[in-house]
Design a protein around this motif. Sequence first.
Motif, PDB file in Angstrom:
ATOM      1  N   GLU A 220      -6.239   8.427  -4.613  1.00 29.06           N
ATOM      2  CA  GLU A 220      -6.917   7.666  -3.564  1.00 29.06           C
ATOM      3  C   GLU A 220      -7.309   6.279  -4.047  1.00 29.06           C
ATOM      4  OE1 GLU A 220     -10.175  10.068  -2.355  1.00 29.06           O
ATOM      5  OE2 GLU A 220      -8.912  11.633  -1.457  1.00 29.06           O
ATOM      6  N   ASP A 221      -7.784   6.200  -5.293  1.00 23.32           N
ATOM      7  CA  ASP A 221      -8.189   4.906  -5.838  1.00 23.32           C
ATOM      8  C   ASP A 221      -6.989   3.995  -6.081  1.00 23.32           C
ATOM      9  OD1 ASP A 221     -10.839   5.640  -5.776  1.00 23.32           O
ATOM     10  OD2 ASP A 221     -10.931   6.222  -7.886  1.00 23.32           O
ATOM     11  N   ALA A 222      -5.855   4.584  -6.508  1.00 21.91           N
ATOM     12  CA  ALA A 222      -4.659   3.782  -6.767  1.00 21.91           C
ATOM     13  C   ALA A 222      -3.950   3.385  -5.476  1.00 21.91           C
ATOM     14  CB  ALA A 222      -3.704   4.557  -7.675  1.00 21.91           C
ATOM     15  N   LEU A 223      -4.100   4.212  -4.454  1.00 21.89           N
ATOM     16  CA  LEU A 223      -3.433   3.928  -3.175  1.00 21.89           C
ATOM     17  C   LEU A 223      -4.021   2.707  -2.487  1.00 21.89           C
ATOM     18  CD1 LEU A 223      -1.381   4.711  -1.002  1.00 21.89           C
ATOM     19  CD2 LEU A 223      -3.107   6.273  -0.049  1.00 21.89           C
ATOM     20  N   ARG A 224      -5.330   2.482  -2.632  1.00 20.49           N
ATOM     21  CA  ARG A 224      -5.985   1.378  -1.922  1.00 20.49           C
ATOM     22  C   ARG A 224      -5.353   0.016  -2.233  1.00 20.49           C
ATOM     23  NH1 ARG A 224     -10.684   4.712  -1.988  1.00 20.49           N
ATOM     24  NH2 ARG A 224     -11.174   4.156  -4.125  1.00 20.49           N
ATOM     25  N   PRO A 225      -5.220  -0.371  -3.514  1.00 20.93           N
ATOM     26  CA  PRO A 225      -4.596  -1.675  -3.777  1.00 20.93           C
ATOM     27  C   PRO A 225      -3.107  -1.706  -3.443  1.00 20.93           C
ATOM     28  CG  PRO A 225      -5.060  -0.523  -5.837  1.00 20.93           C
ATOM     29  CD  PRO A 225      -5.729   0.253  -4.755  1.00 20.93           C
ATOM     30  N   LEU A 226      -2.445  -0.552  -3.539  1.00 21.79           N
ATOM     31  CA  LEU A 226      -1.042  -0.474  -3.130  1.00 21.79           C
ATOM     32  C   LEU A 226      -0.903  -0.693  -1.625  1.00 21.79           C
ATOM     33  CD1 LEU A 226       0.605   2.507  -5.088  1.00 21.79           C
ATOM     34  CD2 LEU A 226       1.604   0.231  -4.768  1.00 21.79           C
ATOM     35  N   GLN A 227      -1.774  -0.029  -0.866  1.00 20.36           N
ATOM     36  CA  GLN A 227      -1.732  -0.168   0.585  1.00 20.36           C
ATOM     37  C   GLN A 227      -2.084  -1.581   1.004  1.00 20.36           C
ATOM     38  OE1 GLN A 227      -0.681   2.460   2.657  1.00 20.36           O
ATOM     39  NE2 GLN A 227      -0.480   0.677   4.011  1.00 20.36           N
ATOM     40  N   ARG A 228      -2.979  -2.213   0.271  1.00 17.36           N
ATOM     41  CA  ARG A 228      -3.348  -3.599   0.587  1.00 17.36           C
ATOM     42  C   ARG A 228      -2.111  -4.500   0.470  1.00 17.36           C
ATOM     43  NH1 ARG A 228      -8.067  -4.165  -2.597  1.00 17.36           N
ATOM     44  NH2 ARG A 228      -9.215  -3.356  -0.803  1.00 17.36           N
ATOM     45  N   MET A 229      -1.299  -4.272  -0.577  1.00 19.20           N
ATOM     46  CA  MET A 229      -0.067  -5.030  -0.730  1.00 19.20           C
ATOM     47  C   MET A 229       0.907  -4.731   0.404  1.00 19.20           C
ATOM     48  SD  MET A 229       2.872  -4.711  -3.675  1.00 19.20           S
ATOM     49  CE  MET A 229       3.146  -3.008  -3.199  1.00 19.20           C
ATOM     50  N   LEU A 230       1.063  -3.455   0.745  1.00 18.14           N
ATOM     51  CA  LEU A 230       2.003  -3.079   1.798  1.00 18.14           C
ATOM     52  C   LEU A 230       1.591  -3.704   3.141  1.00 18.14           C
ATOM     53  CD1 LEU A 230       2.531   0.690   0.902  1.00 18.14           C
ATOM     54  CD2 LEU A 230       4.124  -1.199   0.517  1.00 18.14           C
ATOM     55  N   ASP A 231       0.294  -3.710   3.400  1.00 20.51           N
ATOM     56  CA  ASP A 231      -0.201  -4.305   4.638  1.00 20.51           C
ATOM     57  C   ASP A 231       0.046  -5.824   4.652  1.00 20.51           C
ATOM     58  OD1 ASP A 231      -1.059  -1.810   5.424  1.00 20.51           O
ATOM     59  OD2 ASP A 231      -3.163  -2.147   4.878  1.00 20.51           O
ATOM     60  N   PHE A 232      -0.156  -6.446   3.498  1.00 19.80           N
ATOM     61  CA  PHE A 232       0.054  -7.902   3.402  1.00 19.80           C
ATOM     62  C   PHE A 232       1.523  -8.249   3.643  1.00 19.80           C
ATOM     63  CE2 PHE A 232       1.312 -11.713   1.152  1.00 19.80           C
ATOM     64  CZ  PHE A 232       0.296 -12.607   1.410  1.00 19.80           C
ATOM     65  N   THR A 233       2.438  -7.535   2.996  1.00 23.42           N
ATOM     66  CA  THR A 233       3.861  -7.852   3.147  1.00 23.42           C
ATOM     67  C   THR A 233       4.352  -7.548   4.556  1.00 23.42           C
ATOM     68  OG1 THR A 233       4.423  -5.664   2.195  1.00 23.42           O
ATOM     69  CG2 THR A 233       4.364  -7.554   0.698  1.00 23.42           C
ATOM     70  N   ALA A 234       3.773  -6.539   5.190  1.00 23.93           N
ATOM     71  CA  ALA A 234       4.176  -6.215   6.563  1.00 23.93           C
ATOM     72  C   ALA A 234       3.745  -7.304   7.542  1.00 23.93           C
ATOM     73  CB  ALA A 234       3.578  -4.881   6.982  1.00 23.93           C
TER      74      ALA A 234
END
Length: 345
Positions: free
Chosen positions: A329-343
Amino acid sequence: MNAVIDRELVQGHLQKAPLPVDPVEKEAKKTRIKNLLKEKGAVLVAHYYTDPVVQELADETGGFIADSLEMARFGARHDAETLIVAGVRFMGETSKILSPEKQVLMPTIEAECSLDLGCPVEEFSAFCDQYPDREVVVYANTSAAVKARADWVVTSSCALDIVESLDAQGKAIIWGPDKYLGSYIQKNTGADMLLWDSSCIVHEEFKAKGILDLKQVYPDAAVLVHPESPDSVVDIADVVGSTSQLLKASQEMSNNTFIVATDRGIFYKMQQASPGKRFLEAPTAGSGATCRSCAHCPWMAMNTLDALLECLESPSELNIIEVSDSLREDALRPLQRMLDFTAAN
């Protein structure tokens, strides 16, 4: 800050490089692997830097060949219950982070990455704690634990855009772990960045003089460089970019010859996409060296047919990737932030 990489250990892995396989034996092993993938409802995802025979298997079985993030995203989209990740450990972890409900296996989790090894979470966290007002941005080539400590995870494809956006917001940055990629981004964005001191053992060995010497022989060749390379190499490139960006450039540019400063595993896809073009390994050493170009990750080389077979036939703790729920859960947050930014961009 930096962590020392055990060069003797790396050389030990290099010395264990697989011997050439008899063609008949190779085909028999490939057939057995294909059958096991079907039996177990598994899909093979392979990194561009793995051996061509592994990439062939991914192509021939409906799997996928890509960089680390796209490997994980493909696995998350695919309906297979088991993902076989041919790459290095952090790639298996990223796949597990994005696909927690699936079994994630690797030919061996002993396949490491010098950037991951060079950024231990305890040391990196202590470094970050000294600068609490800075945004922590880490490259995807890091452990799940380091990702969990970050505000952002980035790839070499989107790092420039994300750092530029953070800089425009007036944010100062801690960057880790690759100092060369960090330096490249810093120069191109002007951002206030503190760089962790680590590097890729493959890309840091490319030599500008060797590339320029090769250009004398092939004056019409375009130079393709991954930004994990030293500044002197980046400075003479015709194109600087991520693995997928270099692959795209090799297809779109009119040049017939390319000098490629990244792991030679990418030649499989480059040659497949542009069969009429010539691809040359960028030199990594001087004329007196035993190896003019040693541009291949020793840990990627551990993804052999034998290791794949053993992983599928009788997976053990050396094959199974686990990430705890809280760490995920902690590692997913910054990953998801990147995915949201690129989308959105």
